[in-house]
Write an enzyme that holds these catalytic residues in place. Structure first.
Site, mmCIF file in Angstrom:
data_model
loop_
_atom_site.group_PDB
_atom_site.id
_atom_site.type_symbol
_atom_site.label_atom_id
_atom_site.label_comp_id
_atom_site.label_asym_id
_atom_site.label_seq_id
_atom_site.Cartn_x
_atom_site.Cartn_y
_atom_site.Cartn_z
ATOM 1 N N SER A 33 6.249 -24.749 -20.166
ATOM 2 C CA SER A 33 5.921 -24.213 -18.846
ATOM 3 C C SER A 33 4.670 -24.920 -18.363
ATOM 4 O O SER A 33 3.908 -25.461 -19.175
ATOM 5 C CB SER A 33 5.644 -22.706 -18.968
ATOM 6 O OG SER A 33 5.012 -22.199 -17.820
ATOM 7 N N TYR A 46 1.262 -15.484 -22.823
ATOM 8 C CA TYR A 46 2.285 -16.447 -22.435
ATOM 9 C C TYR A 46 1.716 -17.867 -22.488
ATOM 10 O O TYR A 46 2.345 -18.787 -23.040
ATOM 11 C CB TYR A 46 2.801 -16.124 -21.030
ATOM 12 C CG TYR A 46 3.927 -17.008 -20.565
ATOM 13 C CD1 TYR A 46 5.220 -16.827 -21.048
ATOM 14 C CD2 TYR A 46 3.706 -18.014 -19.636
ATOM 15 C CE1 TYR A 46 6.262 -17.637 -20.621
ATOM 16 C CE2 TYR A 46 4.740 -18.830 -19.199
ATOM 17 C CZ TYR A 46 6.015 -18.634 -19.699
ATOM 18 O OH TYR A 46 7.039 -19.437 -19.272
#
Length: 133
Positions: A33, A46
């Protein structure tokens, strides 16, 4: 979160590397990501997982380079799901690019090809220039 974002990739890589080494060829593409490249408030767990996945990608790339195996990470700003479809279209419109340019499938296809044999250990953003700011 560790099991989904990191352990699963580690276990799959560990399982398939012996087969790739035997063949003398292999392509590993992890989906990280942009949060593996930059941090954002409120997303510490995350971001940590995605940074760790990029570290795994780089280490595997170095450890398998002599065996014809590449390992890279694609770092999208969004993953195309029903939940974020509108966000993808809005971001594409804001950046004056097509919806298709916001997708990652073509990059993954290239990274899996023979032509990408010298591309390894990379974390490649697909974010319409967001992380370049």
């Amino acid at each position: 979160m560790v099991a989904i974002h990191l352990t699963s990739s580690f276990l799959l890589i560990r399982h398939f590397i012996p087969f790739m080494k035997k063949k003398g060829w292999g392509r590993i593409v992890n989906i990280s990501s942009i949060n593996g490249l930059i941090a954002m408030p409120g997303k510490a767990p995350y971001c940590f997982m995605k940074h760790a996945l990029i570290g795994l990608t780089k280490a595997v790339a170095l450890e398998t380079a002599e065996n014809g195996i590449t390992c890279n990470a694609v770092c999208p700003a969004y993953v195309e799901t029903e939940l974020v479809m509108k966000q993808i279209r809005d971001r594409a419109n804001q950046n004056n690019i097509s919806y298709e340019e916001m997708r990652v499938a073509a990059l993954v296809g290239f990274l899996c090809s023979d032509e990408a044999g010298s591309v390894t250990g990379c974390a490649i953003p697909v974010d319409a220039g967001y992380t370049a700011r």
